[in-house]
Design a protein around this motif. Structure first.
Motif, PDB file in Angstrom:
ATOM      1  N   SER A   1       0.844  -1.186   0.000  1.00  0.00           N
ATOM      2  CA  SER A   1       0.000   0.000   0.000  1.00  0.00           C
ATOM      3  C   SER A   1       0.883   1.241   0.000  1.00  0.00           C
ATOM      4  O   SER A   1       1.982   1.235   0.546  1.00  0.00           O
ATOM      5  N   ASP A   2       0.381   2.283  -0.624  1.00  0.00           N
ATOM      6  CA  ASP A   2       1.086   3.564  -0.592  1.00  0.00           C
ATOM      7  C   ASP A   2       0.779   4.329   0.691  1.00  0.00           C
ATOM      8  O   ASP A   2       1.386   5.357   0.966  1.00  0.00           O
ATOM      9  N   PHE A   3      -0.200   3.854   1.465  1.00  0.00           N
ATOM     10  CA  PHE A   3      -0.571   4.516   2.715  1.00  0.00           C
ATOM     11  C   PHE A   3       0.404   4.131   3.821  1.00  0.00           C
ATOM     12  O   PHE A   3       0.792   2.967   3.934  1.00  0.00           O
ATOM     13  N   SER A   4       0.742   5.102   4.650  1.00  0.00           N
ATOM     14  CA  SER A   4       1.577   4.801   5.817  1.00  0.00           C
ATOM     15  C   SER A   4       0.697   4.100   6.858  1.00  0.00           C
ATOM     16  O   SER A   4      -0.525   4.083   6.746  1.00  0.00           O
ATOM     17  N   ALA A   5       1.328   3.540   7.891  1.00  0.00           N
ATOM     18  CA  ALA A   5       0.569   2.879   8.957  1.00  0.00           C
ATOM     19  C   ALA A   5      -0.396   3.868   9.611  1.00  0.00           C
ATOM     20  O   ALA A   5      -1.539   3.529   9.911  1.00  0.00           O
ATOM     21  N   GLU A   6       0.054   5.108   9.827  1.00  0.00           N
ATOM     22  CA  GLU A   6      -0.818   6.134  10.427  1.00  0.00           C
ATOM     23  C   GLU A   6      -2.010   6.426   9.532  1.00  0.00           C
ATOM     24  O   GLU A   6      -3.139   6.561  10.005  1.00  0.00           O
ATOM     25  N   GLU A   7      -1.775   6.528   8.227  1.00  0.00           N
ATOM     26  CA  GLU A   7      -2.866   6.831   7.293  1.00  0.00           C
ATOM     27  C   GLU A   7      -3.878   5.696   7.245  1.00  0.00           C
ATOM     28  O   GLU A   7      -5.081   5.939   7.128  1.00  0.00           O
TER      29      GLU A   7
ATOM     30  N   ALA B   1     -10.638   4.897  10.928  1.00  0.00           N
ATOM     31  CA  ALA B   1     -11.366   5.696  11.925  1.00  0.00           C
ATOM     32  C   ALA B   1     -12.268   6.722  11.251  1.00  0.00           C
ATOM     33  O   ALA B   1     -13.432   6.893  11.644  1.00  0.00           O
ATOM     34  N   LEU B   2     -11.774   7.408  10.241  1.00  0.00           N
ATOM     35  CA  LEU B   2     -12.574   8.427   9.552  1.00  0.00           C
ATOM     36  C   LEU B   2     -13.732   7.806   8.780  1.00  0.00           C
ATOM     37  O   LEU B   2     -14.839   8.357   8.748  1.00  0.00           O
TER      38      LEU B   2
ATOM     39  N   GLN C   1      -0.419  10.667  19.499  1.00  0.00           N
ATOM     40  CA  GLN C   1       0.147  11.927  19.013  1.00  0.00           C
ATOM     41  C   GLN C   1       0.382  11.936  17.499  1.00  0.00           C
ATOM     42  O   GLN C   1       0.002  12.903  16.840  1.00  0.00           O
ATOM     43  N   PRO C   2       0.955  10.878  16.899  1.00  0.00           N
ATOM     44  CA  PRO C   2       1.180  10.935  15.445  1.00  0.00           C
ATOM     45  C   PRO C   2      -0.109  11.108  14.639  1.00  0.00           C
ATOM     46  O   PRO C   2      -0.125  11.825  13.640  1.00  0.00           O
ATOM     47  N   TYR C   3      -1.189  10.479  15.099  1.00  0.00           N
ATOM     48  CA  TYR C   3      -2.468  10.600  14.388  1.00  0.00           C
ATOM     49  C   TYR C   3      -3.023  12.012  14.506  1.00  0.00           C
ATOM     50  O   TYR C   3      -3.524  12.586  13.533  1.00  0.00           O
ATOM     51  N   LEU C   4      -2.940  12.541  15.712  1.00  0.00           N
ATOM     52  CA  LEU C   4      -3.471  13.887  15.943  1.00  0.00           C
ATOM     53  C   LEU C   4      -2.646  14.933  15.204  1.00  0.00           C
ATOM     54  O   LEU C   4      -3.197  15.901  14.667  1.00  0.00           O
ATOM     55  N   GLN C   5      -1.330  14.763  15.177  1.00  0.00           N
ATOM     56  CA  GLN C   5      -0.490  15.701  14.431  1.00  0.00           C
ATOM     57  C   GLN C   5      -0.815  15.632  12.943  1.00  0.00           C
ATOM     58  O   GLN C   5      -0.892  16.662  12.273  1.00  0.00           O
ATOM     59  N   ARG C   6      -1.004  14.433  12.437  1.00  0.00           N
ATOM     60  CA  ARG C   6      -1.323  14.258  11.008  1.00  0.00           C
ATOM     61  C   ARG C   6      -2.613  14.969  10.639  1.00  0.00           C
ATOM     62  O   ARG C   6      -2.763  15.503   9.552  1.00  0.00           O
ATOM     63  N   MET C   7      -3.575  15.011  11.576  1.00  0.00           N
ATOM     64  CA  MET C   7      -4.875  15.644  11.338  1.00  0.00           C
ATOM     65  C   MET C   7      -4.899  17.107  11.799  1.00  0.00           C
ATOM     66  O   MET C   7      -5.933  17.759  11.700  1.00  0.00           O
ATOM     67  N   GLY C   8      -3.779  17.596  12.333  1.00  0.00           N
ATOM     68  CA  GLY C   8      -3.729  18.980  12.798  1.00  0.00           C
ATOM     69  C   GLY C   8      -4.534  19.194  14.073  1.00  0.00           C
ATOM     70  O   GLY C   8      -5.030  20.288  14.334  1.00  0.00           O
ATOM     71  N   LEU C   9      -4.644  18.148  14.885  1.00  0.00           N
ATOM     72  CA  LEU C   9      -5.440  18.237  16.115  1.00  0.00           C
ATOM     73  C   LEU C   9      -4.616  17.969  17.377  1.00  0.00           C
ATOM     74  O   LEU C   9      -5.158  17.706  18.434  1.00  0.00           O
TER      75      LEU C   9
ATOM     76  N   LEU D   1     -13.671  17.513  17.885  1.00  0.00           N
ATOM     77  CA  LEU D   1     -13.162  16.724  16.758  1.00  0.00           C
ATOM     78  C   LEU D   1     -12.038  15.798  17.219  1.00  0.00           C
ATOM     79  O   LEU D   1     -11.977  14.637  16.821  1.00  0.00           O
ATOM     80  N   ARG D   2     -11.154  16.332  18.063  1.00  0.00           N
ATOM     81  CA  ARG D   2     -10.048  15.510  18.571  1.00  0.00           C
ATOM     82  C   ARG D   2     -10.589  14.346  19.398  1.00  0.00           C
ATOM     83  O   ARG D   2     -10.160  13.208  19.219  1.00  0.00           O
TER      84      ARG D   2
END
Length: 195
Positions: free
Chosen positions: A116-122, A128-129, A160-168, A179-180
């Motif tokens: 997959s081209d998606f990272s583990a975080e993505e 989740a989304l 933290q990595p997920y929240l940073q990725r989403m700007g939250l 939202l967070r």
């Protein structure tokens, strides 16, 4: 060749993807092909209407087999005495999960077997989304989720990595806080479902 999931979630309901009547597509008998769901394969090539319906019922989620069978009998497409063969009467998600658990535990069934081209975080955020989007279609589920989000939650730095990725990661407004919290809840819920 058609590959599809036997069911789909619409809000808090589960619906069959194999339906009696689908008004947007007409396929002539001579173009019928192969249909694959998680419950098996139905080769429809050269089959009569009755054989086609019986084959599709065999790969339908068992929660929807009987209503579809009744419709087929009512329309005169299947004999009144026809019954779905016993081996196909156990098409339930928990049965599939139980059958493949041993292989998943051995690491033989990755979510993306060809990479997959998606990272583990993505990938985590994507699940989740998608789950949040689905829940937002049901007022009942959305209300339950919002009530959960209002309850105090321990904040874990593992997110933290997920929240940073989403700007939250750092939030300023009440909307951002909600939202967070919603995102954190759904990451936790979808991770527990995978485990």
């Amino acid at each position: 060749l058609m590959n599809l999931r036997a069911t789909r979630e619409v809000g808090d309901k589960v619906e069959s993807n194999i339906v009696w009547n689908y008004g947007h597509v007409t396929i002539p008998r001579h173009l019928r092909d192969i249909v694959i769901t998680e419950y098996g394969i139905a080769d429809l090539r050269g089959k009569t209407d009755a054989e086609t319906i019986a084959a599709l019922l065999n790969i339908t989620d068992s929660r929807f087999q009987q209503p579809l069978l009744r419709q087929a009998k009512k329309a005169g497409k299947l004999a009144l005495e026809y019954c779905i063969p016993e081996p196909y009467c156990h098409n339930y998600p928990h049965v599939i999960k139980q059958k493949i658990k041993r292989f998943k535990d051995q690491g033989l069934l990755p979510r993306f077997p060809f990479g997959s081209d998606f990272s583990a975080e993505e990938r985590v955020l994507g699940r989740a989304l998608k789950s949040l989007k689905n829940k937002s279609r049901s007022k009942k589920l959305l209300l339950q989720l919002l009530v959960q989000a209002l309850l105090p939650q321990p904040f874990a730095h593992q997110y933290q990595p997920y929240l940073q990725r989403m700007g939250l990661w750092q939030v300023n407004t009440l909307q951002e806080r909600m939202l967070r919290r919603l995102l954190l809840l759904e990451i936790k819920n979808t991770s527990e479902m995978d485990g």
